[in-house]
Design a protein around this motif. Structure first.
Motif, short mmCIF file in Angstrom:
data_model
loop_
_atom_site.label_atom_id
_atom_site.label_comp_id
_atom_site.label_asym_id
_atom_site.label_seq_id
_atom_site.Cartn_x
_atom_site.Cartn_y
_atom_site.Cartn_z
N TYR A 124 0.76 -1.21 -0.03
CA TYR A 124 -0.02 0.03 0.07
C TYR A 124 0.86 1.44 -0.03
CZ TYR A 124 -3.82 2.88 1.07
OH TYR A 124 -4.80 4.13 1.16
N GLU A 125 1.81 0.95 0.81
CA GLU A 125 2.89 2.32 0.83
C GLU A 125 3.62 2.56 -0.42
OE1 GLU A 125 4.76 5.48 2.66
OE2 GLU A 125 3.06 4.33 3.48
N LEU A 126 3.96 1.51 -1.16
CA LEU A 126 4.57 1.81 -2.52
C LEU A 126 3.70 2.03 -3.61
CD1 LEU A 126 6.59 -1.70 -2.32
CD2 LEU A 126 7.65 0.46 -2.53
N SER A 127 2.54 1.83 -3.30
CA SER A 127 1.41 2.24 -4.52
C SER A 127 1.06 3.60 -4.07
CB SER A 127 0.26 1.03 -4.47
OG SER A 127 0.47 0.12 -4.74
N SER A 128 0.76 4.18 -2.79
CA SER A 128 0.56 5.35 -2.25
C SER A 128 1.79 6.53 -3.03
CB SER A 128 0.50 5.59 -0.87
OG SER A 128 -0.60 4.78 -0.51
N ASN A 129 2.97 5.90 -2.66
CA ASN A 129 4.26 6.74 -3.34
C ASN A 129 4.19 7.17 -4.57
OD1 ASN A 129 5.01 7.10 -0.70
ND2 ASN A 129 6.64 5.40 -0.72
N ALA A 130 3.77 5.91 -5.47
CA ALA A 130 3.67 5.94 -6.84
C ALA A 130 2.68 6.99 -7.47
CB ALA A 130 3.58 4.74 -7.48
N MET A 131 1.60 6.89 -6.71
CA MET A 131 0.49 7.53 -6.93
C MET A 131 0.45 9.06 -6.74
SD MET A 131 -2.88 7.90 -8.18
CE MET A 131 -3.57 6.10 -8.21
N LYS A 132 1.21 9.25 -5.45
CA LYS A 132 1.57 10.92 -5.15
C LYS A 132 2.43 11.46 -6.07
CE LYS A 132 1.82 9.59 -0.84
NZ LYS A 132 2.08 9.67 0.53
N TYR A 133 3.48 10.89 -6.21
CA TYR A 133 4.52 11.62 -6.93
C TYR A 133 5.50 10.86 -7.42
CZ TYR A 133 5.84 10.64 -1.99
OH TYR A 133 6.08 10.11 -0.72
N GLY A 134 5.22 9.42 -7.94
CA GLY A 134 5.79 8.50 -8.60
C GLY A 134 5.49 8.47 -9.88
N ALA A 137 1.58 8.82 -10.89
CA ALA A 137 1.06 10.36 -10.61
C ALA A 137 0.21 10.75 -11.79
CB ALA A 137 2.06 11.29 -10.26
N ASN A 138 0.75 10.39 -12.98
CA ASN A 138 0.12 10.77 -14.27
C ASN A 138 -0.44 9.83 -15.08
OD1 ASN A 138 0.33 13.87 -13.76
ND2 ASN A 138 2.48 13.60 -14.29
N GLY A 139 -0.52 8.50 -14.50
CA GLY A 139 -1.17 7.43 -15.12
C GLY A 139 -0.14 6.65 -16.13
N GLU A 140 1.24 7.32 -15.91
CA GLU A 140 2.27 6.84 -16.87
C GLU A 140 2.92 5.31 -16.87
OE1 GLU A 140 5.28 9.98 -16.58
OE2 GLU A 140 3.90 11.33 -17.79
N GLY A 141 3.19 5.38 -15.63
CA GLY A 141 3.80 3.86 -15.32
C GLY A 141 5.38 3.96 -15.99
N PRO A 142 5.75 2.92 -16.32
CA PRO A 142 5.38 1.44 -16.02
C PRO A 142 5.78 1.02 -14.66
CG PRO A 142 7.08 1.18 -17.20
CD PRO A 142 6.91 2.80 -17.13
N VAL A 143 4.65 0.44 -13.83
CA VAL A 143 5.07 -0.35 -12.58
C VAL A 143 4.54 -1.65 -12.71
CG1 VAL A 143 4.65 -0.21 -10.22
CG2 VAL A 143 4.52 1.86 -11.55
N SER A 144 5.64 -2.59 -12.12
CA SER A 144 5.08 -4.07 -12.21
C SER A 144 5.26 -4.50 -10.85
CB SER A 144 5.91 -4.56 -13.22
OG SER A 144 7.19 -4.68 -12.85
N LEU A 145 4.48 -5.28 -10.48
CA LEU A 145 4.30 -6.06 -9.24
C LEU A 145 4.49 -7.74 -9.80
CD1 LEU A 145 4.62 -6.42 -6.13
CD2 LEU A 145 2.10 -6.50 -6.35
#
Length: 211
Positions: A124-134, A137-145
């Motif tokens: 949840y913390e990783l996702s929150s950080n990515a959403m807030k300023y990672g 933040a602009n829906g760009e990504g990429p993020v993979s889990l």
């Protein structure tokens, strides 16, 4: 001597209790701030993606319901061993669907009860950080889990393209939550680092435990 010894034991217990209360209070404040920031980020992101007030209402209602469900997961205390895939779905529910966030399913794996809450909070913390300023933040990504099994060890891996992520770099209480997700238990390991191109968090724990 007996009275002095008893008094010292009582005093030690008081100190321990105060430290636990201080940690719980700090964690609660951090979580509240996190939730507020996520609501703000979700509201801004959804506003960019929808075209009518009614659509905005429908989408944000679903996201807030998911956020509430995730909070219930995070504060639940009476855990048993949990299915990894289901735990991930619960923790990431407020952030999905998102074209920038890909969950790559691995084999069926279980999370020992003592690690469920810590891992859930870390994701949840990783996702929150990515959403807030990672990267999200602009829906760009990429993020993979993704997750896999290596020699009776479960490896859960978060990889995020590095954007404007300086505010989260290895500092603050959120970083502590991620690094201590597995409580430094025997045969576990957490690697959380920032490279020039990525934010990487890797969690390892044995699939076979005595506890």
């Amino acid at each position: 001597a007996w009275v002095v010894g008893l008094g010292r034991l009582v005093l030690d217990q008081v100190v321990v209790n105060e430290a636990e209360r201080a940690l719980s209070a700090r964690e609660s404040v951090h979580r509240i701030k996190n939730v507020i920031a996520i609501v703000q980020a979700l509201a801004a992101k959804i506003a960019r993606e929808v075209s009518t007030p009614e659509e905005y209402k429908q989408v944000i209602t679903k996201r807030l319901e998911a956020l509430g469900a995730a909070q219930n997961v995070l504060i639940k205390e009476d855990w048993s061993d949990a299915d990894l895939k289901q735990m991930i779905e619960s923790a990431l529910a407020p952030f999905l669907p998102n074209p920038g966030l890909a969950v790559k399913a691995g084999p069926d794996m279980m999370v020992p009860a003592r690690h469920v809450n810590g891992l859930c909070m870390a994701l949840y913390e990783l996702s929150s950080n990515a959403m807030k300023y990672g990267a999200l933040a602009n829906g760009e990504g990429p993020v993979s889990l993704s997750w896999r099994c290596e020699d009776d060890v479960c490896v859960l891996e978060w990889r995020e393209a590095r954007r404007h992520h300086a505010a989260a770099e290895n500092s603050g209480f959120g970083s502590v939550l991620i690094k201590t997700a597995l409580s430094n238990a025997p045969d576990t390991h957490v690697n959380y680092e920032f490279t020039q191109k990525e934010v990487v968090a890797v969690f390892r724990w044995p699939t076979k435990t005595d506890a």
